[in-house]
Write a protein that holds these residues in place. Structure first.
Motif, PDB file in Angstrom:
ATOM      1  N   GLU A 176       0.747  -1.252  -0.173  1.00 63.50           N
ATOM      2  CA  GLU A 176       0.060   0.057  -0.183  1.00 63.50           C
ATOM      3  C   GLU A 176       0.804   1.415   0.106  1.00 63.50           C
ATOM      4  OE1 GLU A 176      -4.286   1.545   1.894  1.00 63.50           O
ATOM      5  OE2 GLU A 176      -3.052   0.285   2.940  1.00 63.50           O
ATOM      6  N   LYS A 177       1.977   1.221   0.583  1.00 65.66           N
ATOM      7  CA  LYS A 177       3.013   2.433   0.448  1.00 65.66           C
ATOM      8  C   LYS A 177       3.198   2.646  -0.764  1.00 65.66           C
ATOM      9  CE  LYS A 177       5.240   1.619   4.939  1.00 65.66           C
ATOM     10  NZ  LYS A 177       4.649   2.576   5.860  1.00 65.66           N
ATOM     11  N   LYS A 178       3.824   1.584  -1.650  1.00 70.82           N
ATOM     12  CA  LYS A 178       4.112   1.472  -3.003  1.00 70.82           C
ATOM     13  C   LYS A 178       3.120   2.350  -3.857  1.00 70.82           C
ATOM     14  CE  LYS A 178       7.312  -1.996  -2.998  1.00 70.82           C
ATOM     15  NZ  LYS A 178       7.644  -3.330  -3.755  1.00 70.82           N
ATOM     16  N   ARG A 179       1.631   1.655  -3.587  1.00 71.54           N
ATOM     17  CA  ARG A 179       0.462   2.487  -4.282  1.00 71.54           C
ATOM     18  C   ARG A 179       0.030   3.955  -4.015  1.00 71.54           C
ATOM     19  NH1 ARG A 179      -4.344   4.267  -3.899  1.00 71.54           N
ATOM     20  NH2 ARG A 179      -4.475   4.092  -1.485  1.00 71.54           N
ATOM     21  N   LEU A 180       0.421   4.234  -2.607  1.00 79.31           N
ATOM     22  CA  LEU A 180       0.054   5.665  -2.191  1.00 79.31           C
ATOM     23  C   LEU A 180       1.002   6.640  -2.935  1.00 79.31           C
ATOM     24  CD1 LEU A 180      -0.681   4.921   1.478  1.00 79.31           C
ATOM     25  CD2 LEU A 180      -2.276   6.012  -0.512  1.00 79.31           C
ATOM     26  N   LEU A 181       2.369   6.089  -3.007  1.00 78.17           N
ATOM     27  CA  LEU A 181       3.375   6.872  -3.631  1.00 78.17           C
ATOM     28  C   LEU A 181       3.751   6.688  -4.853  1.00 78.17           C
ATOM     29  CD1 LEU A 181       5.831   6.526  -0.292  1.00 78.17           C
ATOM     30  CD2 LEU A 181       3.869   8.416  -0.981  1.00 78.17           C
ATOM     31  N   SER A 182       2.814   6.200  -5.750  1.00 76.93           N
ATOM     32  CA  SER A 182       2.803   5.982  -7.086  1.00 76.93           C
ATOM     33  C   SER A 182       1.999   7.094  -7.910  1.00 76.93           C
ATOM     34  CB  SER A 182       2.284   4.648  -7.738  1.00 76.93           C
ATOM     35  OG  SER A 182       2.303   4.599  -8.964  1.00 76.93           O
ATOM     36  N   PHE A 183       3.011   7.797  -8.469  1.00 80.10           N
ATOM     37  CA  PHE A 183       2.346   9.277  -9.115  1.00 80.10           C
ATOM     38  C   PHE A 183       2.451   8.870 -10.586  1.00 80.10           C
ATOM     39  CE2 PHE A 183       4.618  10.378  -4.981  1.00 80.10           C
ATOM     40  CZ  PHE A 183       3.620  11.120  -4.468  1.00 80.10           C
ATOM     41  N   LEU A 184       1.495   9.067 -11.102  1.00 81.57           N
ATOM     42  CA  LEU A 184       1.174   8.835 -12.667  1.00 81.57           C
ATOM     43  C   LEU A 184       0.706  10.011 -13.259  1.00 81.57           C
ATOM     44  CD1 LEU A 184       0.657   6.974 -14.921  1.00 81.57           C
ATOM     45  CD2 LEU A 184      -1.567   6.590 -14.364  1.00 81.57           C
ATOM     46  N   VAL A 185       1.611  10.455 -14.319  1.00 76.59           N
ATOM     47  CA  VAL A 185       1.421  11.932 -14.809  1.00 76.59           C
ATOM     48  C   VAL A 185       0.783  11.397 -16.465  1.00 76.59           C
ATOM     49  CG1 VAL A 185       2.365  13.964 -15.627  1.00 76.59           C
ATOM     50  CG2 VAL A 185       3.147  13.074 -13.733  1.00 76.59           C
ATOM     51  N   VAL A 186      -0.283  11.897 -16.812  1.00 76.20           N
ATOM     52  CA  VAL A 186      -0.912  11.388 -18.151  1.00 76.20           C
ATOM     53  C   VAL A 186      -0.683  12.661 -19.009  1.00 76.20           C
ATOM     54  CG1 VAL A 186      -2.752  10.792 -19.266  1.00 76.20           C
ATOM     55  CG2 VAL A 186      -2.607   9.931 -17.036  1.00 76.20           C
ATOM     56  N   GLY A 187       0.169  12.354 -20.224  1.00 78.22           N
ATOM     57  CA  GLY A 187       0.344  13.360 -21.155  1.00 78.22           C
ATOM     58  C   GLY A 187       1.617  13.778 -21.383  1.00 78.22           C
ATOM     59  N   GLY A 188       2.408  14.097 -22.257  1.00 77.04           N
ATOM     60  CA  GLY A 188       3.725  14.279 -22.625  1.00 77.04           C
ATOM     61  C   GLY A 188       4.076  15.711 -22.813  1.00 77.04           C
ATOM     62  N   GLY A 189       3.227  16.731 -22.846  1.00 80.74           N
ATOM     63  CA  GLY A 189       3.716  17.961 -23.313  1.00 80.74           C
ATOM     64  C   GLY A 189       4.238  18.698 -22.218  1.00 80.74           C
ATOM     65  N   PRO A 190       4.460  19.956 -22.497  1.00 80.77           N
ATOM     66  CA  PRO A 190       5.309  20.899 -21.589  1.00 80.77           C
ATOM     67  C   PRO A 190       4.604  20.783 -20.163  1.00 80.77           C
ATOM     68  CG  PRO A 190       5.067  21.916 -23.626  1.00 80.77           C
ATOM     69  CD  PRO A 190       4.071  20.699 -23.767  1.00 80.77           C
ATOM     70  N   THR A 191       3.187  20.893 -19.715  1.00 79.65           N
ATOM     71  CA  THR A 191       2.848  21.065 -18.534  1.00 79.65           C
ATOM     72  C   THR A 191       3.112  19.871 -17.756  1.00 79.65           C
ATOM     73  OG1 THR A 191       1.220  22.609 -19.132  1.00 79.65           O
ATOM     74  CG2 THR A 191       0.866  21.340 -17.199  1.00 79.65           C
ATOM     75  N   SER A 192       2.853  18.602 -18.371  1.00 85.87           N
ATOM     76  CA  SER A 192       3.205  17.347 -17.731  1.00 85.87           C
ATOM     77  C   SER A 192       4.688  16.994 -17.545  1.00 85.87           C
ATOM     78  CB  SER A 192       2.696  16.451 -18.684  1.00 85.87           C
ATOM     79  OG  SER A 192       1.324  16.244 -19.031  1.00 85.87           O
ATOM     80  N   CYS A 193       5.609  17.594 -18.486  1.00 89.23           N
ATOM     81  CA  CYS A 193       6.826  17.395 -18.295  1.00 89.23           C
ATOM     82  C   CYS A 193       7.289  18.332 -17.296  1.00 89.23           C
ATOM     83  CB  CYS A 193       7.729  17.459 -19.640  1.00 89.23           C
ATOM     84  SG  CYS A 193       7.413  16.163 -20.919  1.00 89.23           S
ATOM     85  N   GLU A 194       7.174  19.601 -17.172  1.00 89.08           N
ATOM     86  CA  GLU A 194       7.429  20.327 -15.984  1.00 89.08           C
ATOM     87  C   GLU A 194       6.899  19.916 -14.808  1.00 89.08           C
ATOM     88  OE1 GLU A 194       8.117  24.641 -17.973  1.00 89.08           O
ATOM     89  OE2 GLU A 194       5.979  24.197 -17.452  1.00 89.08           O
ATOM     90  N   PHE A 195       5.717  19.462 -14.628  1.00 93.99           N
ATOM     91  CA  PHE A 195       5.215  19.072 -13.416  1.00 93.99           C
ATOM     92  C   PHE A 195       5.866  17.810 -12.809  1.00 93.99           C
ATOM     93  CE2 PHE A 195       2.739  15.706 -11.007  1.00 93.99           C
ATOM     94  CZ  PHE A 195       2.501  16.576  -9.947  1.00 93.99           C
ATOM     95  N   THR A 196       6.307  16.861 -13.877  1.00 93.35           N
ATOM     96  CA  THR A 196       6.988  15.622 -13.641  1.00 93.35           C
ATOM     97  C   THR A 196       8.393  16.166 -12.912  1.00 93.35           C
ATOM     98  OG1 THR A 196       6.150  14.255 -15.216  1.00 93.35           O
ATOM     99  CG2 THR A 196       8.268  13.723 -14.524  1.00 93.35           C
ATOM    100  N   ALA A 197       8.999  17.059 -13.594  1.00 86.02           N
ATOM    101  CA  ALA A 197      10.345  17.548 -13.208  1.00 86.02           C
ATOM    102  C   ALA A 197      10.410  18.093 -11.673  1.00 86.02           C
ATOM    103  CB  ALA A 197      10.852  18.778 -14.102  1.00 86.02           C
TER     104      ALA A 197
END
Length: 469
Positions: free
Chosen positions: A185-206
């Motif tokens: 459950e720790k692994k699930r809670l701390l799994s962050f999924l970003v959908v989309g590969g545009g600038p907004t998604s990449c900047e949030f990922t960074a």
């Protein structure tokens, strides 16, 4: 409302009260601006102070959207990337907190629903449609309904979205730190999924990676092994509009940071499930390759769609067959309503010439141009609008950025024509400095120009705040 003829009806218990009228104006130059985004806010700032105008928007502030990702993890605070609309109003300006619902072009009125569910009919002589667009869920009802409930799925277009993401990230770490939570459950809670590969998604990922590397390591060090960041893009590359060398650079950075990059993969929906021994409600994404991915936070930034207001405009408005955006001519005039209605920003698309991209800098330049038209400095059909691209840039984390100058300059009639000289492609710390100085310089108020560098310095020196409110 000052300077405007106003009719109101309250919707209550299915009954309509008698209409009431406010003082009307004899002015023949009444301007109504629908929206407070990049285009609408720029018109509001530049319009002549003697012109009576009203801004209609459900949000009483303008958001500097390129810095939204920074607020979602606490690098910046939300209030330092917004400008209040009322603060920028001239003596003849007014603001209504509400949403435009329909336009009667014969009577020249706009029907507006306020945040208290009042219905107003607002007269205009000149109308500016700058309502923008919404996040596209591509018809996946499970994504749409979960986002509306704030149920671990979040968009990233408004300050409220960024605040919700930040709260959910902190909550996920606090839940995972509880002693009765299992490793799975720790692994699930701390799994962050970003959908989309545009600038907004990449900047949030960074930004999220920097938060994990510098702040989680310091504050939740026992949870660091369970953190996973995944970015999913349906297309073949990240940062589709950028130069290929910069796409490869960004992809390489993410891979070095152990960020799971999945290209050619789409998220088709999500489902609830019950995990063995889980204490908290769990969700997993349904991927196009058949995989099911558990997550604690999903940030959806996969595309844009027209707002319901734009989709529901009557037949006198001509819209693009595929995108449903309002068609405008080279002077930003709405087809069939030249001289009385203009549309700017993401809500519109040019009828002729190469398509103008849906970018903040486009809407801002259109706002500057249209204000000159409304102020009489340019005739309504004297000089067509020309977009001058400043290039594209993005934050890549760890004091790195990218800048793509391949699109810089006036939009060419043939966008695929080769450049006479090799355009600049800048990476690393130099690109980060360009990114920060450019966005710092675009701030309207001196308050934000002071606060933003202070928060950048604070995050670098002392870390981000993870307090729960």
């Amino acid at each position: 409302m000052n300077n405007f003829h106003l009719v109101s009806r309250r919707l209550a218990s299915g009954c309509l009260q008698q209409p009431f009228r406010a003082a009307s104006s004899s002015s023949a130059n009444r301007v109504v601006v629908l929206g407070s985004g990049w285009g609408g806010f720029q018109v509001t700032m530049d319009i002549d102070k003697n012109t009576p105008y009203t801004v209609v928007s459900p949000h009483n502030h303008f958001v500097f959207t390129p810095l939204l990702a920074s607020t979602a993890v606490g690098t910046l605070e939300p209030r330092c990337i917004q400008e209040n609309v009322r603060v920028r109003l001239s003596p003849n300006g007014s603001y209504i907190s509400g949403k435009a619902r329909s336009i009667d072009t014969e009577r020249k009125t706009v029907s507006v629903e306020s945040f208290t569910n009042d219905i107003f009919e607002l007269e205009y002589d000149k109308l500016v449609i700058a309502v923008g667009v919404k996040t596209n869920t591509f018809g996946f009802e499970s994504i749409k309904s979960a986002q509306e409930r704030g149920d671990d799925v979040y968009f990233l277009k408004r300050l409220a979205h960024a605040r919700s993401i930040r709260t959910n990230i902190i909550d996920s770490f606090e839940k995972a730190s509880l002693p009765n939570v299992s490793v799975d459950e720790k692994k699930r809670l701390l799994s962050f999924l970003v959908v989309g590969g545009g600038p907004t998604s990449c900047e949030f990922t960074a930004e999220l990676h920097d938060f994990v590397r510098y702040d989680v390591k310091r504050l939740y060090k026992d949870l660091l092994p369970y953190v996973k960041i995944t970015i999913v893009e349906a297309g073949p590359t990240l940062l589709g509009p950028f130069d290929k060398a910069l796409q490869d650079y960004a992809h390489g950075l993410f891979k070095k940071r152990a960020i799971d990059v999945r290209l050619g993969t789409a998220v088709l929906g999500m489902e609830d499930f019950v995990g063995e021994g889980y204490h908290f409600p769990a969700k997993r994404a349904l991927l196009s390759n058949g995989d099911k991915m558990e997550f604690g936070t999903m940030v959806w930034s996969a595309g844009l769609a027209p707002r319901s207001f734009t989709e529901n405009l009557n037949g006198s408005f001509t819209r693009h067959a595929r995108t449903k955006r309002i068609l405008v001519d080279e002077y930003l005039r709405v087809k069939g309503h030249e001289g009385s209605i203009w549309a700017i920003g993401d809500a519109c698309v040019n009828e002729k010439g190469p398509p103008i991209p849906q970018l903040a800098q486009v809407a801002r330049q259109q706002g500057i141009y249209l204000a000159k038209v409304l102020n009489g400095k340019i005739g309504i059909d004297e000089k067509p609008f020309r977009f001058f691209s400043l290039g594209s840039m993005a934050f890549m984390g760890e004091l790195k950025g990218i800048y793509d100058g391949s699109s810089a300059g006036t939009l060419a009639s043939n966008p695929d024509a080769p450049h006479k000289t090799k355009p600049p492609a800048i990476t690393g710390f130099a690109a980060l400095l360009m990114w920060r100085f450019a966005y710092w310089g675009r701030q309207v108020s001196w308050v934000n120009k002071m606060l933003i560098p202070l928060y950048w310095f604070k995050a670098w020196l002392f870390g981000r705040d993870v307090s729960r409110f």
